[in-house]
Design a protein around this motif. Sequence first.
Motif, PDB file in Angstrom:
ATOM      1  N   GLU A  24       1.009  -1.501   0.307  1.00 43.72           N
ATOM      2  CA  GLU A  24      -0.443   0.124   0.038  1.00 43.72           C
ATOM      3  C   GLU A  24       1.010   1.572   0.306  1.00 43.72           C
ATOM      4  OE1 GLU A  24      -3.668   0.651   1.794  1.00 43.72           O
ATOM      5  OE2 GLU A  24      -3.725  -1.658   2.204  1.00 43.72           O
ATOM      6  N   LEU A  25       0.718   1.435  -0.854  1.00 42.07           N
ATOM      7  CA  LEU A  25       1.863   3.060  -0.915  1.00 42.07           C
ATOM      8  C   LEU A  25       1.572   4.402  -0.031  1.00 42.07           C
ATOM      9  CD1 LEU A  25       2.166   3.302  -4.635  1.00 42.07           C
ATOM     10  CD2 LEU A  25       4.046   2.035  -3.389  1.00 42.07           C
ATOM     11  N   LEU A  26       2.477   5.057   0.041  1.00 38.79           N
ATOM     12  CA  LEU A  26       2.462   6.375   0.744  1.00 38.79           C
ATOM     13  C   LEU A  26       1.668   7.660  -0.234  1.00 38.79           C
ATOM     14  CD1 LEU A  26       5.684   5.835   2.894  1.00 38.79           C
ATOM     15  CD2 LEU A  26       3.140   5.378   3.436  1.00 38.79           C
ATOM     16  N   CYS A  27       2.119   7.452  -0.876  1.00 33.29           N
ATOM     17  CA  CYS A  27       1.829   8.304  -2.081  1.00 33.29           C
ATOM     18  C   CYS A  27       1.454   7.913  -3.529  1.00 33.29           C
ATOM     19  CB  CYS A  27       2.700   9.776  -1.422  1.00 33.29           C
ATOM     20  SG  CYS A  27       3.901   9.939  -3.030  1.00 33.29           S
ATOM     21  N   SER A  28       0.479   8.798  -4.022  1.00 36.35           N
ATOM     22  CA  SER A  28       0.582   8.474  -5.442  1.00 36.35           C
ATOM     23  C   SER A  28       1.479   9.207  -6.380  1.00 36.35           C
ATOM     24  CB  SER A  28      -1.000   9.411  -6.157  1.00 36.35           C
ATOM     25  OG  SER A  28      -0.447  10.424  -5.789  1.00 36.35           O
ATOM     26  N   PHE A  29       1.594   8.456  -7.241  1.00 37.81           N
ATOM     27  CA  PHE A  29       2.863   8.898  -8.376  1.00 37.81           C
ATOM     28  C   PHE A  29       2.719  10.257  -8.421  1.00 37.81           C
ATOM     29  CE2 PHE A  29       4.597   9.980 -12.448  1.00 37.81           C
ATOM     30  CZ  PHE A  29       5.971   8.902 -11.716  1.00 37.81           C
ATOM     31  N   SER A  30       1.394  10.723  -8.802  1.00 40.40           N
ATOM     32  CA  SER A  30       1.708  12.800  -8.604  1.00 40.40           C
ATOM     33  C   SER A  30       2.481  13.278  -8.037  1.00 40.40           C
ATOM     34  CB  SER A  30       0.431  12.579  -9.691  1.00 40.40           C
ATOM     35  OG  SER A  30      -0.593  13.033  -8.708  1.00 40.40           O
ATOM     36  N   GLU A  31       2.251  13.082  -6.823  1.00 41.21           N
ATOM     37  CA  GLU A  31       2.756  12.881  -5.120  1.00 41.21           C
ATOM     38  C   GLU A  31       4.316  12.757  -4.785  1.00 41.21           C
ATOM     39  OE1 GLU A  31      -1.870  13.164  -2.932  1.00 41.21           O
ATOM     40  OE2 GLU A  31      -0.571  10.798  -2.345  1.00 41.21           O
ATOM     41  N   ARG A  32       4.373  11.627  -5.642  1.00 37.63           N
ATOM     42  CA  ARG A  32       4.981  11.371  -5.292  1.00 37.63           C
ATOM     43  C   ARG A  32       6.424  12.066  -6.589  1.00 37.63           C
ATOM     44  NH1 ARG A  32       8.533   5.367  -7.628  1.00 37.63           N
ATOM     45  NH2 ARG A  32       5.238   4.988  -7.147  1.00 37.63           N
ATOM     46  N   VAL A  33       6.082  12.773  -7.342  1.00 36.68           N
ATOM     47  CA  VAL A  33       6.895  13.351  -8.346  1.00 36.68           C
ATOM     48  C   VAL A  33       7.482  15.153  -7.643  1.00 36.68           C
ATOM     49  CG1 VAL A  33       6.637  14.664 -10.577  1.00 36.68           C
ATOM     50  CG2 VAL A  33       6.489  11.997 -10.078  1.00 36.68           C
ATOM     51  N   ARG A  34       5.418  15.485  -7.302  1.00 40.12           N
ATOM     52  CA  ARG A  34       5.753  16.773  -6.272  1.00 40.12           C
ATOM     53  C   ARG A  34       6.704  16.757  -5.637  1.00 40.12           C
ATOM     54  NH1 ARG A  34       3.084  18.480  -2.304  1.00 40.12           N
ATOM     55  NH2 ARG A  34       1.297  16.855  -2.260  1.00 40.12           N
ATOM     56  N   HIS A  35       6.785  15.775  -4.622  1.00 38.19           N
ATOM     57  CA  HIS A  35       7.442  15.887  -3.523  1.00 38.19           C
ATOM     58  C   HIS A  35       8.895  16.113  -3.927  1.00 38.19           C
ATOM     59  CE1 HIS A  35       5.166  15.391  -0.174  1.00 38.19           C
ATOM     60  NE2 HIS A  35       4.575  14.135  -0.183  1.00 38.19           N
ATOM     61  N   LEU A  36       9.247  14.796  -4.849  1.00 36.66           N
ATOM     62  CA  LEU A  36      11.112  14.816  -5.481  1.00 36.66           C
ATOM     63  C   LEU A  36      11.438  16.210  -6.134  1.00 36.66           C
ATOM     64  CD1 LEU A  36      10.955  11.373  -7.248  1.00 36.66           C
ATOM     65  CD2 LEU A  36      11.952  11.120  -5.406  1.00 36.66           C
ATOM     66  N   GLN A  37      10.095  16.255  -6.587  1.00 34.25           N
ATOM     67  CA  GLN A  37      10.879  18.238  -7.104  1.00 34.25           C
ATOM     68  C   GLN A  37      11.083  18.937  -6.130  1.00 34.25           C
ATOM     69  OE1 GLN A  37       7.701  18.349 -10.116  1.00 34.25           O
ATOM     70  NE2 GLN A  37       8.770  19.223 -10.973  1.00 34.25           N
TER      71      GLN A  37
END
Length: 193
Positions: free
Chosen positions: A68-81
């Motif tokens: 069960e992932l902690l965030c969606s892919f777009s949320e992951r991308v936002r954090h990474l940026q």
Amino acid sequence: MPLLESLDKFKQEKPVVLLLGVYDGVHKGHQALIKKAKEIAALKKTKVLLITFKNPPAQVLFPERKVELLCSFSERVRHLQEYGVDIICPLEFKKELAVLTAKQFFEIIAKKIPFTDLVIGFSATIGSDQKNNRANIIKAAEELGFRVVEHFPVLQDELPITSSRIRDLIAKESYNEAEALLGHTLDNFKKRP
Ligand SMILES: Cc1cc2nc3c(=O)[nH]c(=O)nc-3n(C[C@H](O)[C@H](O)[C@H](O)COP(=O)(O)O)c2cc1C
Ligand SMILES: Nc1ncnc2c1ncn2[C@@H]1O[C@H](COP(=O)(O)OP(=O)(O)OP(=O)(O)O)[C@@H](O)[C@H]1O
């Protein structure tokens, strides 16, 4: 160009500093690796590129396990940026990829994306040669000509911060603790009830 559609689309003359992994949640451990990669990139006047698996490898390798992932892919991308990754290259983790050894995998990557340094954490495993994996990664690096920078484990309460540990805290409804390990508030994907 934050999101690289495919390895073939990479267009940058200078070799980059490479990060690799799922980076689910982009927690404090991941943030430390990004910071380290950014420091190296700044010295070399280049960029930080993360190859991230869109789907967790465990879902392909061990389908009976539920991740069960902690965030969606777009949320992951936002954090990474936000934490400073310059280029994100999302890869689909498929069975054909899972059979590659560390050296075979990095050979493919290096042909498409030249890199000087690979920053990894204490728990990184890369490639199908899982036995003595760390030694295999280091041997591949020597043979292919890149440097492996190993980051020490980032701890909280004397234990390493990991995505799995945060998932367990959420399952126990320990949201404040989970956020303390994440270093930011929980995303919509895992919002508090
Ligand atoms: C080319 C490649 C092959 C892999 N093969 C295996 C494998 O055979 N068995 C396995 O348990 N994990 C395999 N993995 C998954 C890694 O052990 C690891 O879970 C994955 O790279 C995600 O990295 P992270 O856990 O640091 O996010 C492979 C990974 C890569 C990149
Ligand atoms: N607390 C930490 N300190 C230092 N490096 C870390 C830490 N947590 C993860 N890393 C490193 O970050 C990279 C990506 O790891 P990964 O995405 O598997 O995160 P994880 O938190 O270990 O997830 P999971 O619990 O699902 O295995 C790896 O190189 C890993 O060793």
